[in-house]
Design an enzyme around this catalytic site. Structure first.
Site, short mmCIF file in Angstrom:
data_model
loop_
_atom_site.label_atom_id
_atom_site.label_comp_id
_atom_site.label_asym_id
_atom_site.label_seq_id
_atom_site.Cartn_x
_atom_site.Cartn_y
_atom_site.Cartn_z
N TYR A 320 0.83 -1.20 0.00
CA TYR A 320 0.00 0.00 0.00
C TYR A 320 0.86 1.25 0.00
CZ TYR A 320 0.95 0.51 5.04
OH TYR A 320 1.57 0.67 6.26
N CYS A 321 0.28 2.37 -0.44
CA CYS A 321 0.93 3.68 -0.39
C CYS A 321 -0.16 4.73 -0.22
CB CYS A 321 1.77 3.93 -1.64
SG CYS A 321 0.83 3.95 -3.18
N THR A 322 0.16 6.00 -0.44
CA THR A 322 -0.79 7.08 -0.15
C THR A 322 -2.01 7.04 -1.06
OG1 THR A 322 1.04 8.49 0.56
CG2 THR A 322 -1.05 9.58 0.06
N GLY A 324 -1.92 5.14 -4.28
CA GLY A 324 -1.89 4.00 -5.18
C GLY A 324 -0.83 4.04 -6.24
N ILE A 350 -4.17 4.52 0.66
CA ILE A 350 -4.71 4.78 1.99
C ILE A 350 -5.88 5.76 1.91
CG2 ILE A 350 -4.14 5.58 4.32
CD1 ILE A 350 -1.18 4.96 3.58
#
Length: 457
Positions: A320-322, A324, A350
Site C-alpha cells: 500500500y501507499c498514499t 496507489g 490509503i
C-alpha cells in the site's frame, strides 16, 4: 557506441511520421539534411563494426584495421575518421539513397494538425469568477497511466487550465501518463475534474480522484512539468512498466486480507503487509503489523527490494501507499524479481481505504505532500516528540537554514527552542544565530541513516 547506433536504425518509423515529414519538407532541404546526417552516423558505425574482432571473454573486444589493432572505441573512431573518410562517404550516400527510396514508396500519411489547447479549456461562463477564487475548498490527488505522444502539449494545457481555475499544486506529466495534486475551491476543482473526465486522452472518472479538505493555501505555487516518470522511482518506465503491476484489491478486499492476517497473530509467516512509502510518512501513520522500510525516498525502493529479496521469497505481499501510484511501479518492480508467491496492492491507496474505513486498521495520520503535512481520520497518535518523547505527530520544517528535514517537536519543546531536526542542526542553528557561517551540510537525520536498510525476518 557503434552497436547502439546500428541497432537504432531499424526502429525508424518509415511507415508513418518520417515518410510524411520527408514528403512535406523535402523542398526545403531540412528533412534531407536530417536523414543524411543520420545515415552518416549509421554508416560510420557500420564501418567500425566491420573491423571488430572478439577476444577471449576476459579480454573483451578489439578492432583491426590497416594492419593495426585498436582496443579503445576512441582510437578506432579516430583512425576511421582520418583514414577512411572516402569509404564512409560512399557508404553514407548508398544508405541515404536507399532510405529516400523507401520513404518515397510509402503511402503518404496525413500530418496531425496543430492542436489548439484552448479547445480543451472548459467554458466557465456559468461559474462566477468569485466562486473560482473564494469559498470552501478541497485538495485533489490523482494519477492516470496512459500513452501520451506529446507530454509537453499536455503540460501546457494543464498549466493553462489550472491558471484559469486559480488552482495551485504539483503536476507531473510523462509519456506514461499524468500524476497530480491540486488545491482550489469546490467550484474550481469540480470544473477541473470535469475537464479531466472529458479529455479524449484521459477519460477519467470522478472516482479516480482522492479528495480531502483544503484549497489553494495548501500549496505555495503551481508547478507543472514534464518528467521521465510520473512517480520518481528511478527506473525506466520502458524497463519496468506499470502494466506489470500486482493485483489490485479494493478497500473492502484489502481490509479483509489485513483482518485475516491480524487474526493469525504470530502464526503468520507467509504474508507481508508492505508499506512502500518513505520513513517519515510511515512514522506518523501505518497499517497495524506492517513492514515499513526505513528509506528516505521512493527512488531507494528498488535497491531496498534487491537487498532484501530473501525477505520476500515465497511470500504473499500486500502493498500500500498514499494514493496507489507508487504501488503501480513498486509492485511491478517486486514482481519482476520473481521471488514472491503473490503481489497485491491497495487500489486507491490509503486515501480510498480511509474513506471506507476511517476507524479501520490504518492508525495515525496520513502524510500528504503539501503545506498540511498530514490529514487524519482517527485520533490515534503513534509517533512521539523528537526531544521529550511525548506523543506527537505534527510535522514542521527544521528551523536551521538550508535544512529541509521534517521534525516532530511538541509545543513545549518548541518554546524551549528545540526546533531543529537533530543535535547537529540545533548546534548549527545556534551558530548561525550568533553570526557564524551558513553552510548546507548533511545532518544526523541523513548522514547516520543507511541509504538502503536491510530487513531480516
Amino acid at each position: 557506441m557503434d552497436e547502439v547506433v546500428s541497432s537504432a536504425f531499424p526502429e525508424l518509423e518509415v511507415e508513418t511520421t518520417l515518410s510524411s515529414e520527408f514528403k512535406q519538407n523535402k523542398q526545403h532541404g531540412a528533412c534531407e539534411r536530417k536523414y543524411y546526417s543520420f545515415c552518416r552516423r549509421k554508416s560510420f558505425a557500420q564501418f567500425v563494426a566491420s573491423k571488430r574482432e572478439d577476444l577471449p571473454r576476459e579480454e573483451g573486444s578489439c578492432w583491426c584495421c590497416c594492419g593495426q589493432t585498436f582496443k579503445e572505441h576512441s582510437a578506432i573512431h579516430k583512425h576511421v575518421a582520418r583514414s577512411h573518410h572516402n569509404e564512409v562517404q560512399q557508404l553514407t550516400q548508398s544508405t541515404y539513397e536507399s532510405l529516400v527510396s523507401q520513404l518515397e514508396e510509402k503511402p503518404e500519411v496525413k500530418c496531425n494538425e496543430p492542436v489548439d489547447i484552448s479547445s480543451w479549456i472548459p467554458d466557465t461562463s456559468k461559474v462566477h469568477e468569485e466562486q473560482l477564487k473564494k469559498g470552501p475548498g478541497r485538495v485533489l490527488l490523482y494519477y492516470h497511466y496512459c500513452q501520451l505522444e506529446d507530454p509537453h502539449l499536455i503540460s501546457a494545457w494543464q498549466k493553462a487550465l489550472c491558471e484559469r481555475l486559480h488552482l495551485t499544486g504539483k503536476i507531473r506529466v510523462a509519456t506514461e501518463g499524468i500524476n497530480g495534486t491540486v488545491g482550489g475551491t469546490n467550484a474550481a476543482t469540480d470544473v477541473y475534474m470535469e475537464a479531466m473526465c472529458s479529455h479524449p486522452l484521459f477519460r477519467m472518472e470522478r472516482e479516480d480522484f482522492k479528495m480531502s479538505d483544503g484549497g489553494t493555501e495548501c500549496f505555495t505555487e503551481l508547478r507543472v512539468g514534464v518528467h521521465k516518470e510520473i512517480v520518481p522511482m528511478g527506473v525506466d518506465p520502458e524497463a519496468i512498466s506499470y502494466q506489470l503491476a500486482g493485483t489490485h484489491l479494493d478497500p473492502e478486499e484489502f481490509h479483509r486480507e489485513v483482518q485475516e492476517l491480524l487474526s493469525r497473530a504470530d502464526l503468520c509467516s507467509d504474508t507481508i503487509l508492505l508499506d512502500c512509502r518513505n520513513f517519515y510518512e510511515s512514522k506518523i501513520g501505518q497499517f497495524t503489523r506492517c513492514l515499513a522500510p526505513n528509506i528516505r525516498k521512493f527512488s531507494y525502493f528498488p535497491d531496498y527490494v534487491d537487498q532484501n529479496l530473501e525477505l520476500f521469497r515465497d511470500k504473499k505481499v500486500l502493498m500500500y501507499c498514499t494514493g496507489g501510484i507508487r504501488c503501480e511501479r513498486g509492485s511491478a518492480y517486486l514482481r519482476s524479481k520473481e521471488v514472491c508467491k503473490e503481489v497485491y496492492q491497495l487500489k486507491g491507496g490509503i486515501h480510498k481505504y480511509l474513506e471506507r474505513y476511517p476507524e479501520g486498521f490504518f492508525r495515525g495520520k496520513l502524510f500528504v505532500f503539501d503545506e498540511r503535512y498530514a490529514i487524519s481520520s482517527n485520533d490515534d497518535v503513534i509517533s512521539d516528540c523528537r526531544y521529550c518523547g511525548q506523543p506527537w505527530d505534527q510535522y514542521q520544517l527544521c528551523t536551521t537554514q538550508f535544512c529541509c528535514q521534517l521534525v516532530l517537536s511538541c509545543p513545549s519543546c518548541r518554546r524551549d527552542g528545540q526546533t531543529a531536526c537533530c543535535p547537529t542542526c540545533l548546534a548549527k542553528g545556534q551558530s548561525q544565530a550568533g553570526g557564524g557561517p551558513q553552510q548546507k551540510e548533511e545532518c544526523e537525520c541523513t548522514d547516520g541513516r543507511p541509504r538502503i536498510p536491510q530487513d531480516v525476518k
